[in-house]
Design a protein around this motif. Structure first.
Motif, PDB file in Angstrom:
ATOM      1  N   HIS A  63      -4.162  -1.751 -10.065  1.00 27.99           N
ATOM      2  CA  HIS A  63      -4.497  -0.921  -8.899  1.00 27.99           C
ATOM      3  C   HIS A  63      -3.786   0.429  -8.979  1.00 27.99           C
ATOM      4  N   VAL A  64      -2.516   0.388  -9.366  1.00 26.60           N
ATOM      5  CA  VAL A  64      -1.735   1.625  -9.493  1.00 26.60           C
ATOM      6  C   VAL A  64      -2.362   2.538 -10.547  1.00 26.60           C
ATOM      7  N   LYS A  65      -2.716   1.952 -11.690  1.00 28.25           N
ATOM      8  CA  LYS A  65      -3.325   2.740 -12.769  1.00 28.25           C
ATOM      9  C   LYS A  65      -4.652   3.334 -12.318  1.00 28.25           C
ATOM     10  N   PHE A 124      -5.706   7.243 -11.949  1.00 32.16           N
ATOM     11  CA  PHE A 124      -6.912   7.754 -12.609  1.00 32.16           C
ATOM     12  C   PHE A 124      -7.776   8.527 -11.613  1.00 32.16           C
ATOM     13  N   ILE A 125      -7.972   7.965 -10.436  1.00 38.26           N
ATOM     14  CA  ILE A 125      -8.792   8.609  -9.402  1.00 38.26           C
ATOM     15  C   ILE A 125      -8.152   9.917  -8.959  1.00 38.26           C
ATOM     16  N   ARG A 126      -6.856   9.876  -8.687  1.00 36.34           N
ATOM     17  CA  ARG A 126      -6.151  11.080  -8.234  1.00 36.34           C
ATOM     18  C   ARG A 126      -6.224  12.183  -9.282  1.00 36.34           C
ATOM     19  N   ARG A 127      -6.008  11.828 -10.537  1.00 33.36           N
ATOM     20  CA  ARG A 127      -6.060  12.836 -11.613  1.00 33.36           C
ATOM     21  C   ARG A 127      -7.472  13.390 -11.770  1.00 33.36           C
ATOM     22  N   SER A 128      -8.458  12.524 -11.654  1.00 36.23           N
ATOM     23  CA  SER A 128      -9.856  12.970 -11.732  1.00 36.23           C
ATOM     24  C   SER A 128     -10.179  13.947 -10.613  1.00 36.23           C
ATOM     25  N   ARG A 129      -9.676  13.674  -9.412  1.00 34.43           N
ATOM     26  CA  ARG A 129      -9.889  14.578  -8.277  1.00 34.43           C
ATOM     27  C   ARG A 129      -9.211  15.923  -8.549  1.00 34.43           C
ATOM     28  N   GLU A 130      -8.002  15.886  -9.110  1.00 31.59           N
ATOM     29  CA  GLU A 130      -7.296  17.126  -9.445  1.00 31.59           C
ATOM     30  C   GLU A 130      -8.101  17.982 -10.418  1.00 31.59           C
ATOM     31  N   LEU A 131      -8.846  17.330 -11.300  1.00 34.88           N
ATOM     32  CA  LEU A 131      -9.655  18.052 -12.289  1.00 34.88           C
ATOM     33  C   LEU A 131     -11.017  18.460 -11.734  1.00 34.88           C
ATOM     34  N   GLY A 132     -11.258  18.163 -10.461  1.00 31.51           N
ATOM     35  CA  GLY A 132     -12.467  18.646  -9.804  1.00 31.51           C
ATOM     36  C   GLY A 132     -13.644  17.697  -9.820  1.00 31.51           C
ATOM     37  N   PHE A 133     -13.452  16.478 -10.283  1.00 29.92           N
ATOM     38  CA  PHE A 133     -14.556  15.527 -10.271  1.00 29.92           C
ATOM     39  C   PHE A 133     -14.831  15.069  -8.846  1.00 29.92           C
ATOM     40  N   SER A 134     -16.098  14.965  -8.502  1.00 33.48           N
ATOM     41  CA  SER A 134     -16.495  14.498  -7.177  1.00 33.48           C
ATOM     42  C   SER A 134     -16.332  12.979  -7.105  1.00 33.48           C
ATOM     43  N   ILE A 135     -16.415  12.454  -5.898  1.00 31.90           N
ATOM     44  CA  ILE A 135     -16.334  11.005  -5.711  1.00 31.90           C
ATOM     45  C   ILE A 135     -17.430  10.315  -6.519  1.00 31.90           C
ATOM     46  N   GLU A 136     -18.655  10.850  -6.471  1.00 32.64           N
ATOM     47  CA  GLU A 136     -19.762  10.238  -7.232  1.00 32.64           C
ATOM     48  C   GLU A 136     -19.506  10.293  -8.733  1.00 32.64           C
ATOM     49  N   GLN A 137     -18.963  11.400  -9.211  1.00 38.22           N
ATOM     50  CA  GLN A 137     -18.654  11.513 -10.638  1.00 38.22           C
ATOM     51  C   GLN A 137     -17.556  10.533 -11.040  1.00 38.22           C
ATOM     52  N   ILE A 138     -16.577  10.352 -10.167  1.00 33.92           N
ATOM     53  CA  ILE A 138     -15.502   9.396 -10.454  1.00 33.92           C
ATOM     54  C   ILE A 138     -16.056   7.978 -10.462  1.00 33.92           C
ATOM     55  N   LYS A 139     -16.983   7.692  -9.553  1.00 30.39           N
ATOM     56  CA  LYS A 139     -17.623   6.368  -9.568  1.00 30.39           C
ATOM     57  C   LYS A 139     -18.297   6.127 -10.918  1.00 30.39           C
ATOM     58  N   ALA A 140     -18.966   7.152 -11.434  1.00 28.85           N
ATOM     59  CA  ALA A 140     -19.627   7.017 -12.737  1.00 28.85           C
ATOM     60  C   ALA A 140     -18.596   6.807 -13.848  1.00 28.85           C
ATOM     61  N   ILE A 185       0.832  -1.206   0.000  1.00 28.73           N
ATOM     62  CA  ILE A 185       0.000   0.000   0.000  1.00 28.73           C
ATOM     63  C   ILE A 185       0.867   1.256   0.000  1.00 28.73           C
ATOM     64  N   GLY A 186       1.974   1.206   0.714  1.00 29.01           N
ATOM     65  CA  GLY A 186       2.890   2.352   0.732  1.00 29.01           C
ATOM     66  C   GLY A 186       3.499   2.620  -0.631  1.00 29.01           C
ATOM     67  N   GLN A 187       3.806   1.550  -1.348  1.00 34.28           N
ATOM     68  CA  GLN A 187       4.407   1.706  -2.675  1.00 34.28           C
ATOM     69  C   GLN A 187       3.423   2.305  -3.680  1.00 34.28           C
ATOM     70  N   ILE A 188       2.169   1.844  -3.664  1.00 36.24           N
ATOM     71  CA  ILE A 188       1.239   2.426  -4.645  1.00 36.24           C
ATOM     72  C   ILE A 188       0.866   3.853  -4.266  1.00 36.24           C
ATOM     73  N   ALA A 189       0.807   4.132  -2.967  1.00 35.02           N
ATOM     74  CA  ALA A 189       0.534   5.503  -2.539  1.00 35.02           C
ATOM     75  C   ALA A 189       1.656   6.419  -3.026  1.00 35.02           C
ATOM     76  N   LYS A 190       2.886   5.972  -2.890  1.00 34.61           N
ATOM     77  CA  LYS A 190       4.032   6.766  -3.335  1.00 34.61           C
ATOM     78  C   LYS A 190       3.991   6.966  -4.856  1.00 34.61           C
ATOM     79  N   GLN A 191       3.687   5.902  -5.598  1.00 31.69           N
ATOM     80  CA  GLN A 191       3.631   6.015  -7.062  1.00 31.69           C
ATOM     81  C   GLN A 191       2.530   6.975  -7.507  1.00 31.69           C
ATOM     82  N   ALA A 192       1.422   6.992  -6.781  1.00 29.40           N
ATOM     83  CA  ALA A 192       0.297   7.864  -7.146  1.00 29.40           C
ATOM     84  C   ALA A 192       0.398   9.235  -6.480  1.00 29.40           C
ATOM     85  N   LYS A 193       1.459   9.446  -5.717  1.00 23.37           N
ATOM     86  CA  LYS A 193       1.683  10.727  -5.034  1.00 23.37           C
ATOM     87  C   LYS A 193       0.507  11.080  -4.119  1.00 23.37           C
ATOM     88  N   CYS A 194       0.121  10.112  -3.306  1.00 25.25           N
ATOM     89  CA  CYS A 194      -0.926  10.345  -2.314  1.00 25.25           C
ATOM     90  C   CYS A 194      -0.530   9.648  -1.023  1.00 25.25           C
TER      91      CYS A 194
END
Length: 136
Positions: free
Chosen positions: A46-48, A52-68, A6-15
């Motif tokens: 999982h990393v990809k 994707f989730i992190r980038r979507s959040r950066e662009l302002g998408f909400s959790i519900e929008q990302i789920k969609a 989990i630490g490795q994927i968090a580091k790769q995704a910068k979160c």
């Protein structure tokens, strides 16, 4: 297949690790398999997905929008037009925020330009006065 902690994927995704846990709890990230010792084992998909989730959040998408958006990816019955529609709705939201910020800037500029500045009584301060007045 390459495996990650989990630490490795968090580091790769910068979160943070807590962010990965949050995305798992919210249903954005699938629950990963675990080792016999109970440690999570992540793979490249999982990393990809996390990126994707992190980038979507950066662009302002909400959790519900990302789920969609993820549903579009996870279920093969969708097409690019559905994603385009969501992106167009996000553009409209951004344009509305920009317009709101421009109105805010204009109101603040007007207050500041009417202010006489240092050496004048706070009792006659147009910035303070404007903050007491309700919008009409």
């Amino acid at each position: 297949m390459q495996q990650f902690s989990i630490g490795q994927i968090a580091k790769q995704a910068k979160c943070k690790v807590e962010t990965v846990h949050y995305y798992e709890k919210s249903g954005l990230m699938p629950k990963p398999p675990r080792t016999e010792g109970g440690h999570r084992i992540y793979s490249l998909p999982h990393v990809k997905r996390l990126n994707f989730i992190r980038r979507s959040r950066e662009l302002g998408f909400s959790i519900e929008q990302i789920k969609a958006l993820l549903k579009f990816i996870d279920e093969p019955d969708h097409d690019c037009g559905e994603v385009q529609t969501m992106a167009m709705l996000k553009i409209a939201e951004v344009q509305q925020k920009i317009a709101d910020l421009q109105r805010l800037q204009s109101a603040l500029d007007k207050m500041v330009n009417n202010c006489k500045g240092a050496g004048h009584s706070i009792d006659d301060c147009p910035v303070i006065d404007a903050l007491y007045v309700e919008n009409q």
